[in-house]
Each structure stands twice: as C-alpha cells, then as structure tokens.
Design a protein around this motif. Structure first.
Motif, mmCIF file in Angstrom:
data_model
loop_
_atom_site.group_PDB
_atom_site.id
_atom_site.type_symbol
_atom_site.label_atom_id
_atom_site.label_comp_id
_atom_site.label_asym_id
_atom_site.label_seq_id
_atom_site.Cartn_x
_atom_site.Cartn_y
_atom_site.Cartn_z
ATOM 1 N N THR A 70 48.654 44.353 43.634
ATOM 2 C CA THR A 70 50.048 44.146 43.239
ATOM 3 C C THR A 70 50.921 43.788 44.433
ATOM 4 N N ALA A 71 50.711 44.465 45.557
ATOM 5 C CA ALA A 71 51.532 44.180 46.739
ATOM 6 C C ALA A 71 51.340 42.744 47.207
ATOM 7 N N GLY A 72 50.098 42.266 47.224
ATOM 8 C CA GLY A 72 49.842 40.880 47.627
ATOM 9 C C GLY A 72 50.426 39.878 46.653
ATOM 10 N N LEU A 73 50.353 40.180 45.347
ATOM 11 C CA LEU A 73 50.930 39.282 44.346
ATOM 12 C C LEU A 73 52.445 39.212 44.489
ATOM 13 N N LEU A 74 53.077 40.348 44.726
ATOM 14 C CA LEU A 74 54.535 40.354 44.893
ATOM 15 C C LEU A 74 54.941 39.585 46.144
#
Length: 210
Positions: free
Chosen positions: A42-46
């Motif tokens: 999720t952090a990388g996608l955001l």
C-alpha cells in the motif's frame, strides 16, 4: 498481528502448563501463515499515485503545439565541408521569417478528433478530472476498497490515453507507472488466526472446574 503472535509465542515458551502446548503449536502455525501472507504494498502504491498527481500539470495534451524542432540545431552544429560566405542581412531576415512561419503550421495525423479540439479551459478540466480519479484511487486504497481503487485507476488510464499526447516522453512514463500501479493493486488476502483462537478456547474450557 505479527507483533501480537510473537508476544504470545514468547509467553507460551515461558509457561510450563501442558494444557498450553496445543496453543503454542497453533500460534506457530498462524505466525507462519501471517509471515507468508500475500499483501499489496500500500505504501508503494500511494507513493506512485502521489508522483502521478505531481506530474499531471506537466503532461502535454494531445493538441499541444510549439514543440521545438531539432533540424535547425542539427544544422547549426554540423561542420561544413568548406567555409561558406556569411549571409547578408536580408538573407538572415528571410530565414528568420521562414522559421517563424513554419512554427505556425503543423501537419499531423488526427487519431482522436475530440482531443485535437480541446480548448485551454477544457484541458484544465481534463487535468482536474484525472487528478480526481487518482485521488479517489488513493482514498480507496487507504480504505482497503480495492475494487473501487481499480475502477478509478482504470478511468485514469482511459483519460490519460484519450486526452494526452501518447508520443510525449512524460505521457509514456506516466502511463507506464499507472500500468504498474494497476497491476499491483489487488485484494488483500488478510490472514486469520482461527487456529490460535480455537486452541485458546479449548484451553480455557479445559481449565474450568467441573
């Protein structure tokens, strides 16, 4: 969840109660299951969506004009075989007028007539709509609503392909990044600790006086 299971594992290791041995085995199984869970980054996608949001205003629309030509620069850097006489002032004036006149006309193949007729005001709203789609996908990821996130990302990809210049390097980079984000946005297979809960329930039932 990992921290909780590890704490439980350490406490069970210090216990000498034989009734907690099944609980320790269940905790070990659930701990391994949680470690191997396949979850979205999720952090990388955001971070990728935030990068796209910063670049939207720099993306060229499909009807952008005024791209610099490389022919004049290449001619100025080329080394002539023999020195040429310096052009007169009227020759320099004529060459300058001709270069400016060529910038006023661009001949190209129109693949998307709607995109080629965008006015500046319409281009502004196209960019804002793309930002809204990306922001919607960002909020959906934070809420773990992956289906809604994929829908917003698909709409953003369609807008990027329909209204922006596909031959521009910025557009191609943005499309590649958006494609990677879409591919990595998947439902989270959240692990459960049912074995541990069942074992705890059985241990608690066994410890009750009859």
């Amino acid at each position: 969840l990992l921290a909780t299971l590890r704490t439980a594992e350490r406490r069970l290791a210090r216990s000498n109660d034989p009734r907690l041995v099944p609980v320790a085995r269940a905790v070990a199984r659930d701990l391994e299951r949680v470690k191997n869970a396949n979850l979205a980054d999720t952090a990388g996608l955001l971070a990728g969506i935030d990068q796209l949001l910063r670049e939207v205003d720099e993306l060229p629309v499909a009807n952008a004009v005024g791209a610099p030509r490389g022919g004049a620069a290449a001619r100025s850097q080329a080394i002539p075989a023999k020195p040429e006489p310096a052009p007169s002032w009227w020759q320099r004036l004529g060459a300058s007028v001709w270069d400016e006149a060529r910038d006023l006309l661009r001949v190209s193949r129109i693949e998307r007539p709607d995109a080629s007729l965008l006015s500046p005001d319409q281009a502004f709203f196209v960019r804002e709509n793309l930002k809204l789609r990306l922001q919607g996908a960002r909020l959906a990821l934070l809420a773990r609503q992956y289906e809604a996130a994929r829908a917003d990302l698909a709409a953003a990809a369609a807008s990027l392909g329909a209204w922006f210049d596909p031959s521009a390097r910025r557009t191609q980079a943005a499309a590649t990044l958006l494609q990677r984000i879409r591919a990595e946005t998947r439902d989270a297979d959240l692990p459960r600790v049912d074995d541990t809960l069942v074992a705890l329930g059985q241990a608690a039932a066994a410890s009750q006086p009859r």
